[in-house]
Motif scaffolding. Sequence first.
Motif, mmCIF file in Angstrom:
data_model
loop_
_atom_site.group_PDB
_atom_site.id
_atom_site.type_symbol
_atom_site.label_atom_id
_atom_site.label_comp_id
_atom_site.label_asym_id
_atom_site.label_seq_id
_atom_site.Cartn_x
_atom_site.Cartn_y
_atom_site.Cartn_z
ATOM 1 N N ALA A 107 5.364 22.289 4.386
ATOM 2 C CA ALA A 107 4.317 21.131 4.183
ATOM 3 C C ALA A 107 4.318 20.496 3.021
ATOM 4 C CB ALA A 107 3.029 21.417 5.226
ATOM 5 N N VAL A 108 4.113 21.595 2.121
ATOM 6 C CA VAL A 108 3.871 21.020 0.590
ATOM 7 C C VAL A 108 5.076 20.378 0.238
ATOM 8 C CG1 VAL A 108 3.686 21.960 -1.577
ATOM 9 C CG2 VAL A 108 2.293 22.871 0.282
ATOM 10 N N LYS A 109 6.288 21.158 0.488
ATOM 11 C CA LYS A 109 7.694 20.610 -0.106
ATOM 12 C C LYS A 109 8.243 19.538 0.548
ATOM 13 C CE LYS A 109 9.177 25.283 -1.710
ATOM 14 N NZ LYS A 109 10.034 26.334 -1.599
ATOM 15 N N PHE A 110 7.932 19.189 1.713
ATOM 16 C CA PHE A 110 8.492 18.186 2.467
ATOM 17 C C PHE A 110 7.387 17.020 3.000
ATOM 18 C CE2 PHE A 110 9.962 16.175 6.582
ATOM 19 C CZ PHE A 110 11.068 15.686 6.188
ATOM 20 N N VAL A 111 6.404 17.316 3.354
ATOM 21 C CA VAL A 111 5.228 16.326 4.018
ATOM 22 C C VAL A 111 4.898 15.802 2.624
ATOM 23 C CG1 VAL A 111 3.225 16.066 5.183
ATOM 24 C CG2 VAL A 111 5.142 17.719 5.966
ATOM 25 N N LEU A 112 4.496 16.154 1.458
ATOM 26 C CA LEU A 112 3.695 15.738 0.525
ATOM 27 C C LEU A 112 4.739 14.595 -0.216
ATOM 28 C CD1 LEU A 112 1.438 18.330 -0.782
ATOM 29 C CD2 LEU A 112 0.977 16.245 0.414
ATOM 30 N N PRO A 113 5.892 15.254 -0.786
ATOM 31 C CA PRO A 113 6.619 14.107 -1.470
ATOM 32 C C PRO A 113 6.914 12.981 -0.579
ATOM 33 C CG PRO A 113 7.819 16.243 -1.797
ATOM 34 C CD PRO A 113 6.552 16.548 -0.543
ATOM 35 N N LEU A 114 7.139 13.018 0.929
ATOM 36 C CA LEU A 114 7.401 12.029 1.643
ATOM 37 C C LEU A 114 6.302 11.016 1.782
ATOM 38 C CD1 LEU A 114 9.793 10.988 3.278
ATOM 39 C CD2 LEU A 114 8.952 12.025 5.448
ATOM 40 N N GLY A 115 5.042 11.714 1.803
ATOM 41 C CA GLY A 115 3.846 10.979 2.007
ATOM 42 C C GLY A 115 3.287 10.259 0.791
ATOM 43 N N ALA A 116 3.772 10.745 -0.492
ATOM 44 C CA ALA A 116 3.395 10.039 -1.605
ATOM 45 C C ALA A 116 4.132 8.591 -1.705
ATOM 46 C CB ALA A 116 3.646 10.866 -2.918
ATOM 47 N N THR A 117 5.283 8.816 -0.827
ATOM 48 C CA THR A 117 6.185 7.321 -1.000
ATOM 49 C C THR A 117 5.968 6.580 0.260
ATOM 50 O OG1 THR A 117 7.603 9.466 -1.410
ATOM 51 C CG2 THR A 117 8.474 7.114 -1.676
ATOM 52 N N ILE A 118 5.876 7.156 1.296
ATOM 53 C CA ILE A 118 5.740 6.249 2.576
ATOM 54 C C ILE A 118 4.198 6.246 3.144
ATOM 55 C CG2 ILE A 118 8.223 6.275 2.994
ATOM 56 C CD1 ILE A 118 7.474 7.821 5.511
ATOM 57 N N ASN A 119 3.327 7.143 2.948
ATOM 58 C CA ASN A 119 2.053 7.245 3.814
ATOM 59 C C ASN A 119 1.102 6.526 2.914
ATOM 60 O OD1 ASN A 119 0.044 7.784 5.572
ATOM 61 N ND2 ASN A 119 -0.159 9.769 4.490
ATOM 62 N N MET A 120 0.597 5.643 2.971
ATOM 63 C CA MET A 120 -0.261 4.887 2.172
ATOM 64 C C MET A 120 -1.352 4.320 3.106
ATOM 65 S SD MET A 120 1.537 3.678 -1.042
ATOM 66 C CE MET A 120 2.772 4.745 -1.886
ATOM 67 N N ASP A 121 -2.334 5.077 3.314
ATOM 68 C CA ASP A 121 -3.512 4.446 4.328
ATOM 69 C C ASP A 121 -4.236 3.484 3.360
ATOM 70 O OD1 ASP A 121 -2.373 6.594 5.781
ATOM 71 O OD2 ASP A 121 -3.952 7.821 5.962
ATOM 72 N N GLY A 122 -4.630 3.905 2.121
ATOM 73 C CA GLY A 122 -5.485 3.114 1.493
ATOM 74 C C GLY A 122 -4.881 1.586 1.124
ATOM 75 N N THR A 123 -3.495 1.872 0.785
ATOM 76 C CA THR A 123 -2.851 0.618 0.548
ATOM 77 C C THR A 123 -2.832 -0.170 1.897
ATOM 78 O OG1 THR A 123 -1.645 1.487 -1.144
ATOM 79 C CG2 THR A 123 -0.695 -0.467 -0.441
ATOM 80 N N ALA A 124 -2.612 0.034 2.931
ATOM 81 C CA ALA A 124 -2.353 -0.485 4.337
ATOM 82 C C ALA A 124 -3.636 -1.266 4.547
ATOM 83 C CB ALA A 124 -1.868 0.503 5.282
ATOM 84 N N LEU A 125 -4.932 -0.381 4.457
ATOM 85 C CA LEU A 125 -6.036 -1.153 4.840
ATOM 86 C C LEU A 125 -6.470 -2.139 3.872
ATOM 87 C CD1 LEU A 125 -9.244 1.292 5.301
ATOM 88 C CD2 LEU A 125 -9.170 -0.837 3.985
ATOM 89 N N TYR A 126 -6.111 -2.121 2.517
ATOM 90 C CA TYR A 126 -6.191 -2.972 1.613
ATOM 91 C C TYR A 126 -5.457 -4.242 1.906
ATOM 92 C CZ TYR A 126 -6.385 -5.627 -2.692
ATOM 93 O OH TYR A 126 -6.325 -6.432 -3.685
ATOM 94 N N GLU A 127 -4.070 -4.271 2.142
ATOM 95 C CA GLU A 127 -3.298 -5.397 2.467
ATOM 96 C C GLU A 127 -3.997 -6.215 3.498
ATOM 97 O OE1 GLU A 127 0.326 -5.457 1.772
ATOM 98 O OE2 GLU A 127 0.623 -3.785 0.315
ATOM 99 N N ALA A 128 -4.257 -5.418 4.711
ATOM 100 C CA ALA A 128 -4.800 -6.098 5.961
ATOM 101 C C ALA A 128 -5.970 -7.000 5.480
ATOM 102 C CB ALA A 128 -5.003 -5.205 6.984
ATOM 103 N N ALA A 129 -7.119 -6.204 4.715
ATOM 104 C CA ALA A 129 -8.169 -6.785 4.299
ATOM 105 C C ALA A 129 -8.064 -8.073 3.308
ATOM 106 C CB ALA A 129 -9.295 -5.845 3.675
#
Length: 400
Positions: free
Chosen positions: A288-310
């Motif tokens: 999870a550390v080696k695969f999920v986190l690098p992918l997450g840092a690039t495509i998983n952006m909850d804060g940004t998504a919330l911000y864009e909508a607001a």
Amino acid sequence: MSHTHAMTLLVFIVLGAIGGIIFGWYAGEAATSISWLGTLFLNALKMTIIPLVIASIISGIGSLGDIRRLGKLGGYTVIYYTITTGIAVFIGLLVVNWIQPGAGVQLTQTSVPEHILEKQGTGISDIFLSLISPNLVSSASQTQLLPLIVFAIIFAMALTTIGDKSKPVFALFDGINEAMMKLVIWIMHLAPVGIFALIAARLGSVGGGEQFMAEIKAVGLHVVTVLTGLFIHTLVLIAVMLFIARRGFDYLVGMARALITAFGTASSSATLPLTMECARENRVDPKAVKFVLPLGATINMDGTALYEAAAVMFIAQAYGIDLSLTQQAIVFITATLAAIGAAGIPEAGLVTMVIVLTAVGLPLEGIALLLAVDWFLDRFRTTVNVWGDSVGAAVIDRLT
Ligand code: ASP
């Protein structure tokens, strides 16, 4: 790093962040003279990103043994990311419809910066195109992580098909990964000073505390809306951490060094090495550390998504344009995609917001309303982005 050592470092990092706020607040412009200390820390982190991401993904996939397990891991990761990003956008829309921050805002005549105007023609297809790079070296030189991650995944998959010949290659990347993580621990010790300088210099560059408060006041309700939304989403993620990942609050404390670095740097990519190290120390499974986190840092952006909508709804309200439910559904989908497309670098969300604005026919000039405070909100949304990734890694660790 031992627990006591990590906690001591955390205390220094917190002190660095608080000290940075106080120094930048009162010293104003003068605080910018120490910005190089922040840059030094940032550069040290950035230096590790490319080798670390490539080595961690390849060695992570190598450690899975059976390639079919990658399908499960990848599948759960994408589902988790999509659901939590969707929840974030939904919270953003709820809060902005409730607070109505844009109503009655004075439209200013500020012009939109070049780098945002350039993105005018950007569409959803560009997000798909950004997955594959024609030139890995040039992508690496611009720290475009997504195509490198895609390459590393495909390359590792190819390795799993060549039998024994793959063994030394996997071992090599495993060794590189271990060495890079060591380097990250060393660099982590620069964090208290680096974060102090980054925060102080940024606050100083807007002229210190008083100037900053004046800027905030101009779009105060927008700031309140975004911070409220981010706070609610943070609570949702804490609930996910407690009930799905089955982790206690010590996980939040354990990840705090990365979270404060996210706040200090406004970049999920630059924070990634620390996110990985903190997750590792918190006994998150290596895959999870080696695969999920690098992918997450690039495509998983909850804060940004919330911000864009607001932010897009804020612009619509400021222009007195009523967006129907169908149009808000379009905002929902495009904000999710725009967040996926945003790079993990400072103020990237502001640029990909062009996609959302264009999709619902709002004037790009609206972005000018948000410019003055974007750097500030960016820090909060980046922290939530990294928190979302951290919870994601713990969830995937539990589910797979
Ligand atoms: N700075 C954010 C990040 O690195 C992206 C954004 O601008 O929202 O996660």
